[in-house]
Scaffold this active site. Structure first.
Site, PDB file in Angstrom:
ATOM      1  N   GLY A 253      -3.255 -40.772 -37.313  1.00  0.00           N
ATOM      2  CA  GLY A 253      -3.858 -40.389 -36.043  1.00  0.00           C
ATOM      3  C   GLY A 253      -2.893 -39.793 -35.036  1.00  0.00           C
ATOM      4  O   GLY A 253      -3.298 -39.479 -33.909  1.00  0.00           O
ATOM      5  N   GLU A 295       0.070 -43.465 -42.213  1.00  0.00           N
ATOM      6  CA  GLU A 295      -0.674 -42.432 -42.948  1.00  0.00           C
ATOM      7  C   GLU A 295      -0.898 -41.190 -42.110  1.00  0.00           C
ATOM      8  O   GLU A 295      -2.033 -40.874 -41.756  1.00  0.00           O
ATOM      9  CB  GLU A 295      -2.036 -43.003 -43.360  1.00  0.00           C
ATOM     10  CG  GLU A 295      -1.958 -44.276 -44.161  1.00  0.00           C
ATOM     11  CD  GLU A 295      -3.331 -44.939 -44.320  1.00  0.00           C
ATOM     12  OE1 GLU A 295      -4.227 -44.679 -43.498  1.00  0.00           O
ATOM     13  OE2 GLU A 295      -3.478 -45.711 -45.268  1.00  0.00           O
ATOM     14  N   PRO A 296       0.150 -40.481 -41.761  1.00  0.00           N
ATOM     15  CA  PRO A 296      -0.056 -39.269 -40.958  1.00  0.00           C
ATOM     16  C   PRO A 296      -0.692 -38.154 -41.785  1.00  0.00           C
ATOM     17  O   PRO A 296      -0.286 -37.915 -42.928  1.00  0.00           O
ATOM     18  CB  PRO A 296       1.368 -38.873 -40.549  1.00  0.00           C
ATOM     19  CG  PRO A 296       2.252 -39.466 -41.599  1.00  0.00           C
ATOM     20  CD  PRO A 296       1.567 -40.712 -42.087  1.00  0.00           C
ATOM     21  N   GLY A 297      -1.695 -37.507 -41.234  1.00  0.00           N
ATOM     22  CA  GLY A 297      -2.287 -36.336 -41.876  1.00  0.00           C
ATOM     23  C   GLY A 297      -1.994 -35.134 -41.003  1.00  0.00           C
ATOM     24  O   GLY A 297      -1.083 -34.345 -41.255  1.00  0.00           O
ATOM     25  N   CYS A 366     -22.695 -16.230 -38.242  1.00  0.00           N
ATOM     26  CA  CYS A 366     -23.949 -16.090 -37.506  1.00  0.00           C
ATOM     27  C   CYS A 366     -24.370 -17.375 -36.820  1.00  0.00           C
ATOM     28  O   CYS A 366     -25.357 -18.010 -37.200  1.00  0.00           O
ATOM     29  CB  CYS A 366     -25.033 -15.582 -38.443  1.00  0.00           C
ATOM     30  SG  CYS A 366     -24.694 -13.890 -38.918  1.00  0.00           S
ATOM     31  N   GLU A 367     -23.599 -17.786 -35.843  1.00  0.00           N
ATOM     32  CA  GLU A 367     -23.860 -18.952 -35.015  1.00  0.00           C
ATOM     33  C   GLU A 367     -23.269 -18.633 -33.647  1.00  0.00           C
ATOM     34  O   GLU A 367     -22.108 -18.210 -33.569  1.00  0.00           O
ATOM     35  CB  GLU A 367     -23.093 -20.179 -35.554  1.00  0.00           C
ATOM     36  CG  GLU A 367     -23.627 -20.789 -36.824  1.00  0.00           C
ATOM     37  CD  GLU A 367     -24.872 -21.639 -36.601  1.00  0.00           C
ATOM     38  OE1 GLU A 367     -24.949 -22.318 -35.562  1.00  0.00           O
ATOM     39  OE2 GLU A 367     -25.752 -21.600 -37.464  1.00  0.00           O
ATOM     40  N   TYR A 395      -6.791 -29.713 -41.309  1.00  0.00           N
ATOM     41  CA  TYR A 395      -8.248 -29.748 -41.131  1.00  0.00           C
ATOM     42  C   TYR A 395      -8.874 -28.390 -40.834  1.00  0.00           C
ATOM     43  O   TYR A 395      -9.980 -28.320 -40.315  1.00  0.00           O
ATOM     44  CB  TYR A 395      -8.635 -30.755 -40.027  1.00  0.00           C
ATOM     45  CG  TYR A 395      -8.153 -32.158 -40.296  1.00  0.00           C
ATOM     46  CD1 TYR A 395      -8.675 -32.893 -41.360  1.00  0.00           C
ATOM     47  CD2 TYR A 395      -7.180 -32.753 -39.498  1.00  0.00           C
ATOM     48  CE1 TYR A 395      -8.223 -34.180 -41.619  1.00  0.00           C
ATOM     49  CE2 TYR A 395      -6.725 -34.039 -39.752  1.00  0.00           C
ATOM     50  CZ  TYR A 395      -7.257 -34.752 -40.813  1.00  0.00           C
ATOM     51  OH  TYR A 395      -6.813 -36.019 -41.067  1.00  0.00           O
TER      52      TYR A 395
HETATM   53  C1  LIG Z   1      -7.907 -39.367 -41.840  1.00  0.00           C
HETATM   54  C2  LIG Z   1      -7.160 -40.618 -42.045  1.00  0.00           C
HETATM   55  C3  LIG Z   1      -5.800 -40.662 -41.744  1.00  0.00           C
HETATM   56  C4  LIG Z   1      -5.048 -39.492 -41.169  1.00  0.00           C
HETATM   57  O1  LIG Z   1      -5.431 -39.166 -39.890  1.00  0.00           O
HETATM   58  P1  LIG Z   1      -4.609 -38.055 -39.088  1.00  0.00           P
HETATM   59  O2  LIG Z   1      -5.230 -38.013 -37.780  1.00  0.00           O
HETATM   60  O3  LIG Z   1      -4.772 -36.788 -39.816  1.00  0.00           O
HETATM   61  O4  LIG Z   1      -3.195 -38.527 -39.037  1.00  0.00           O
HETATM   62  C5  LIG Z   1      -5.121 -41.818 -42.019  1.00  0.00           C
HETATM   63  N1  LIG Z   1      -5.745 -42.893 -42.531  1.00  0.00           N
HETATM   64  C6  LIG Z   1      -7.058 -42.874 -42.833  1.00  0.00           C
HETATM   65  C7  LIG Z   1      -7.683 -44.066 -43.411  1.00  0.00           C
HETATM   66  C8  LIG Z   1      -7.807 -41.750 -42.585  1.00  0.00           C
HETATM   67  O5  LIG Z   1      -9.106 -41.743 -42.869  1.00  0.00           O
END
Ligand SMILES: *Cc1c(COP(=O)(O)O)cnc(C)c1O
Length: 437
Positions: A253, A295-297, A366-367, A395
């Site tokens: 997050g 868990e960084p995404g 088309c939105e 994303y």
């Molecule tokens: C999506 C998700 C993340 C990553 O979130 P980011 O905002 O991208 O860092 C980590 N853990 C879980 C369980 C998620 O669903």
């Protein structure tokens, strides 16, 4: 004057032609070679970010594991790079498992999250030997226990709890509140029942607890509020059911800078706040320090990617505004349409020219809601100009669709003046491949 220093990849520069270059590659040249729209990822930014995560978290808390949430951009080349940097992978589907398998990502570095994993997906994950699977529902406890039994293994698991903390982000991206499809609520007592059931499941090894609050979080408070609450819960579960807290995950997050006016805290600030909070919880409840899993995404890849579009139709509505339409839009970036996400737009080919505006950057789909940037300031756009949107690495492409039967863009990785295609542009044949007449 180029104003994207904090939002573009770290290697971004303006070259002598007045064009934006990333990783030593002129973006206009890349579009000439690979077409438009184009996504460009900077390998240097990815590696520097990965190293920053490892250094910040291990510096603050020695036993830290960084697990990239691959839904942010599930791509084999990226996953290979992260493997080299000592980063693990989180998956949320069998498809994401297939991507990891493509590069033989070590199962010992993988975790499986998700609120409704199918039996098939769970079975594939157990078979691949995933280091952990995060359980998120009562039926999943029984199904996973059965699968592990059939395969003759004991599957390490975490339980996803919901700490009833509102992360104060968009209502569609807050995940740790009571009214959420994710996790077992501590407040309702469901989390407690889940711990008891998993402890009783003979083929599951409960290694700890997990939660994820939402995204993007620009503040530290949601973490430092939720961690003590979940640690207290862990202590209660130890006393009641003998929970051995060997692993603890506050999810991901972490924010990124989409616009220069709203920049995130350094990763080390998140690391220090989380580490201090976990340690304080261990001291308070007499736990040995568990493995800390983050868990960084978004924050791992968001800054490394840039979207480049070509300007087409320009429509001036006198006294109202000017719409500048580009050749992509919600098909490759749905975030503005669903989350009101904000982006900056920058000229790629006329960087040194004076800015005018505001212009509304519209997509080609088309939105009416297909608007990429509400108020962009650019040199007065002309058809054929190139526009870059930074912070497009997470994303965007993973949420892309073929709405209006528009092929999804190509993706190029740049590094030290070199560029290589890591995903080719889709063709009409790709779009028609699954149709049956
Ligand atoms: C999506 C998700 C993340 C990553 O979130 P980011 O905002 O991208 O860092 C980590 N853990 C879980 C369980 C998620 O669903």
């Amino acid at each position: 004057m180029f104003s994207g220093r904090d939002t573009f990849p770290v290697t971004t520069s303006v070259n002598l032609d007045g064009h934006i270059a990333i990783g030593g590659c002129d973006l206009k040249d890349l579009v000439s070679e690979y077409g438009s729209p184009l996504y460009v990822y900077d390998e240097t930014t990815i590696r520097e970010t990965a190293r920053d995560f490892v250094k910040s978290f291990r510096g603050a808390y020695k036993d830290s594991h960084i697990s990239y949430s691959s839904k942010a951009f599930a791509n084999p080349v990226l996953e290979k790079i992260l493997d080299e940097e000592g980063i693990g992978i989180d998956i949320v589907s069998g498809g994401e498992l297939a991507v990891a398998k493509m590069v033989e990502f070590p199962a010992s570095m993988m975790n499986f999250n998700g609120n409704n994993k199918s039996r098939q997906e769970l079975s594939e994950a157990v078979e691949y030997g995933l280091a952990r699977i995060t359980i998120d529902s009562f039926p999943e406890i029984d199904v996973l226990n059965e699968i592990a039994g059939e395969q003759g293994v004991t599957q390490p698991v975490l339980i996803r709890v919901s700490p009833s903390v509102d992360a104060q982000t968009h209502r569609l991206t807050t995940t740790g509140i009571l009214d959420s499809k994710f996790g077992f609520s501590i407040e309702t007592g469901h989390a407690e029942i889940a711990v008891q059931k998993v402890q009783e499941a003979k083929n599951l090894d409960l290694r700890g607890l997990h939660f994820h609050l939402g995204s993007p979080l620009f503040e530290l408070d949601p973490y430092t509020e939720a961690i003590p609450y979940v640690m207290q819960f862990a202590a209660d579960m130890r006393d009641k059911f003998g929970l051995d807290l060997r692993e603890f995950s506050p999810g991901g997050g972490f924010a990124i800078g989409y616009v220069g006016e709203k920049l995130p805290l350094p990763i080390s600030d998140y690391a220090n706040a989380i580490a201090d909070s976990v340690r304080a919880g261990c001291d308070a409840h007499g736990f040995d320090e568990p493995l800390l899993i983050v868990e960084p995404g978004r924050s791992m890849v968001g800054r490394s990617g840039v979207a480049i579009y070509t300007v087409g139709a320009i429509k001036e509505i006198p006294g109202v505004r000017t719409y500048v339409s580009v050749d992509g839009g919600m098909g490759d970036n749905i975030r503005p349409a669903i989350y009101d996400a904000e982006y900056e737009a920058h000229s790629v080919n006329r960087v040194n020219e004076e800015l005018d505006g505001p212009f509304r950057i519209a997509g080609k789909f088309c939105e009416s809601g297909d608007i990429l940037v509400k108020n962009a300031f650019l040199p007065t756009p002309e058809p054929g100009d190139l526009i870059a949107l930074p912070a497009s690495g997470a994303y965007n492409v993973p949420m892309a669709s073929n709405y209006n039967m528009v092929p999804r863009p190509a993706i190029v990785m740049v590094s030290d003046g070199e560029h290589r295609l890591i995903r080719r542009r889709e063709t009409y044949e790709d779009l028609l491949r699954t149709s049956i007449i």
